[in-house]
Design a protein around this motif. Sequence first.
Motif, PDB file in Angstrom:
ATOM      1  N   ILE A 190       0.905  -1.004   0.180  1.00 32.83           N
ATOM      2  CA  ILE A 190       0.117   0.252   0.233  1.00 32.83           C
ATOM      3  C   ILE A 190       0.997   0.935   0.046  1.00 32.83           C
ATOM      4  O   ILE A 190       0.476   2.246  -0.621  1.00 32.83           O
ATOM      5  CB  ILE A 190      -1.072   0.014   1.375  1.00 32.83           C
ATOM      6  CG1 ILE A 190      -1.750  -1.630   1.173  1.00 32.83           C
ATOM      7  CG2 ILE A 190      -2.089   1.681   1.415  1.00 32.83           C
ATOM      8  CD1 ILE A 190      -3.025  -1.192  -0.012  1.00 32.83           C
ATOM      9  N   GLU A 191       1.619   1.176   0.822  1.00 30.82           N
ATOM     10  CA  GLU A 191       2.952   2.775   0.903  1.00 30.82           C
ATOM     11  C   GLU A 191       3.477   2.599  -1.074  1.00 30.82           C
ATOM     12  O   GLU A 191       3.883   3.568  -0.846  1.00 30.82           O
ATOM     13  CB  GLU A 191       4.025   2.395   1.846  1.00 30.82           C
ATOM     14  CG  GLU A 191       2.985   2.663   3.912  1.00 30.82           C
ATOM     15  CD  GLU A 191       3.152   1.424   3.663  1.00 30.82           C
ATOM     16  OE1 GLU A 191       2.259   0.391   3.359  1.00 30.82           O
ATOM     17  OE2 GLU A 191       3.023   1.344   4.894  1.00 30.82           O
ATOM     18  N   ARG A 192       3.980   1.698  -0.768  1.00 31.47           N
ATOM     19  CA  ARG A 192       4.821   1.545  -2.092  1.00 31.47           C
ATOM     20  C   ARG A 192       3.791   1.936  -3.643  1.00 31.47           C
ATOM     21  O   ARG A 192       3.532   2.591  -4.124  1.00 31.47           O
ATOM     22  CB  ARG A 192       5.183   0.029  -2.727  1.00 31.47           C
ATOM     23  CG  ARG A 192       5.361   0.408  -4.068  1.00 31.47           C
ATOM     24  CD  ARG A 192       6.290  -1.011  -4.615  1.00 31.47           C
ATOM     25  NE  ARG A 192       7.591  -0.802  -3.512  1.00 31.47           N
ATOM     26  CZ  ARG A 192       8.744  -2.088  -3.937  1.00 31.47           C
ATOM     27  NH1 ARG A 192       8.710  -2.475  -5.233  1.00 31.47           N
ATOM     28  NH2 ARG A 192       9.780  -1.857  -3.483  1.00 31.47           N
ATOM     29  N   TYR A 193       2.503   1.379  -3.607  1.00 32.38           N
ATOM     30  CA  TYR A 193       1.259   2.243  -4.758  1.00 32.38           C
ATOM     31  C   TYR A 193       2.051   4.025  -4.286  1.00 32.38           C
ATOM     32  O   TYR A 193       1.812   4.161  -5.416  1.00 32.38           O
ATOM     33  CB  TYR A 193      -0.248   1.613  -4.003  1.00 32.38           C
ATOM     34  CG  TYR A 193      -1.494   2.310  -4.716  1.00 32.38           C
ATOM     35  CD1 TYR A 193      -1.821   1.806  -6.439  1.00 32.38           C
ATOM     36  CD2 TYR A 193      -1.566   3.586  -4.273  1.00 32.38           C
ATOM     37  CE1 TYR A 193      -2.457   2.203  -6.481  1.00 32.38           C
ATOM     38  CE2 TYR A 193      -2.357   4.425  -4.942  1.00 32.38           C
ATOM     39  CZ  TYR A 193      -3.091   3.689  -6.373  1.00 32.38           C
ATOM     40  OH  TYR A 193      -4.443   3.270  -6.980  1.00 32.38           O
ATOM     41  N   ALA A 194       1.029   3.994  -3.052  1.00 31.53           N
ATOM     42  CA  ALA A 194       1.015   5.910  -2.912  1.00 31.53           C
ATOM     43  C   ALA A 194       2.621   6.427  -3.117  1.00 31.53           C
ATOM     44  O   ALA A 194       2.383   7.719  -4.219  1.00 31.53           O
ATOM     45  CB  ALA A 194       1.047   6.026  -1.290  1.00 31.53           C
ATOM     46  N   ALA A 195       3.346   5.749  -3.339  1.00 34.09           N
ATOM     47  CA  ALA A 195       4.943   6.411  -3.442  1.00 34.09           C
ATOM     48  C   ALA A 195       4.934   6.435  -4.966  1.00 34.09           C
ATOM     49  O   ALA A 195       5.726   7.327  -5.912  1.00 34.09           O
ATOM     50  CB  ALA A 195       5.873   5.735  -2.666  1.00 34.09           C
TER      51      ALA A 195
END
Length: 321
Positions: free
Chosen positions: A179-184
């Motif tokens: 999820i954090e990677r999606y946002a980044a």
Amino acid sequence: MADNYDTPWKNAVARYFPEFMAFFFPDAYQDIDWTRPIEFLDQDMAQLAPDSAIGPRRVDKLVRVSTLSAPDEPVLLHVEVQNWPGRGFAERIFIYHYRIYDRHHCAVTSLAVTADSGHRLPPNRFGYDVFGCSWWLEFPVTSLASYAGNLDQLLRDANPFALLTAAHILALRTRHKHIERYAAKLHLITRLFEHKWDRRRTMDFMRAIGWMMRLPATLETTLLHAVKGLKKEGNMDYLLPFEREALARGEQQGMLQGMQRGIRQGQAQVLERLLVQRFGPLPDYVRRLLHDADTARLAAWTDGLLESATLADLFGPPPSS
């Protein structure tokens, strides 16, 4: 699929070598005469590899350039980009350096960039001093980790290697954190479009981000549709390679059936999970905004999440009762 760090760096250094030098080694960049041809000697490097007794080796580029300070004397730049320096790093640079000189008999400069997550620079000196005979090599080395505290500045920098550095740092930070990677990743792509580079450069660095920051197919496909919204706003009507890959994976898994109906819902769910992780339980007014927003608005909120300290920064103050 596993993240791929080597391919993006090799391709980017080869295609955008002046920008690479300007970003990581500005002093050398200033002295190179960029009006004269530069020559990549990749085949020479394959023949100069040290023997197996010293361990596995990889050198990225050997480049012949001319300088402003000595225009009649060619200089060979030995450039290495190494993800994990490991033991023997400085010795390896030393060995390549003297083998290059032995073959070409001209000035050689070794330059190294390390891309691991460590905050200590690897040694930049190797040699020995015995019985009055001294032989040492000192060479410039920089680590991507030294840029980790300046992500905002990197994303504003017009040099494409600033963006690539930010992508590498964020890829390491978000390993196994989908999820954090999606946002980044969405944040990086938004910044990429803001630079308004030409088609080839945009595609090259879009591909690099895609290689470095792999996502599960469901999130990759959701990202694809968010990116399409960004491209529409920026009048970018071509399909990028990573998008074709995402669509192909989606077709193989039957995910494109009913995709248009589910994209907005998927984006809203991803953003809601990100918000809860960042700020805790969401107030009702934020949930209503998420429920009513279109895909473009959801993508904009997701992109702005990394720069927002509070929910009010992102959504505005709650409505008065």
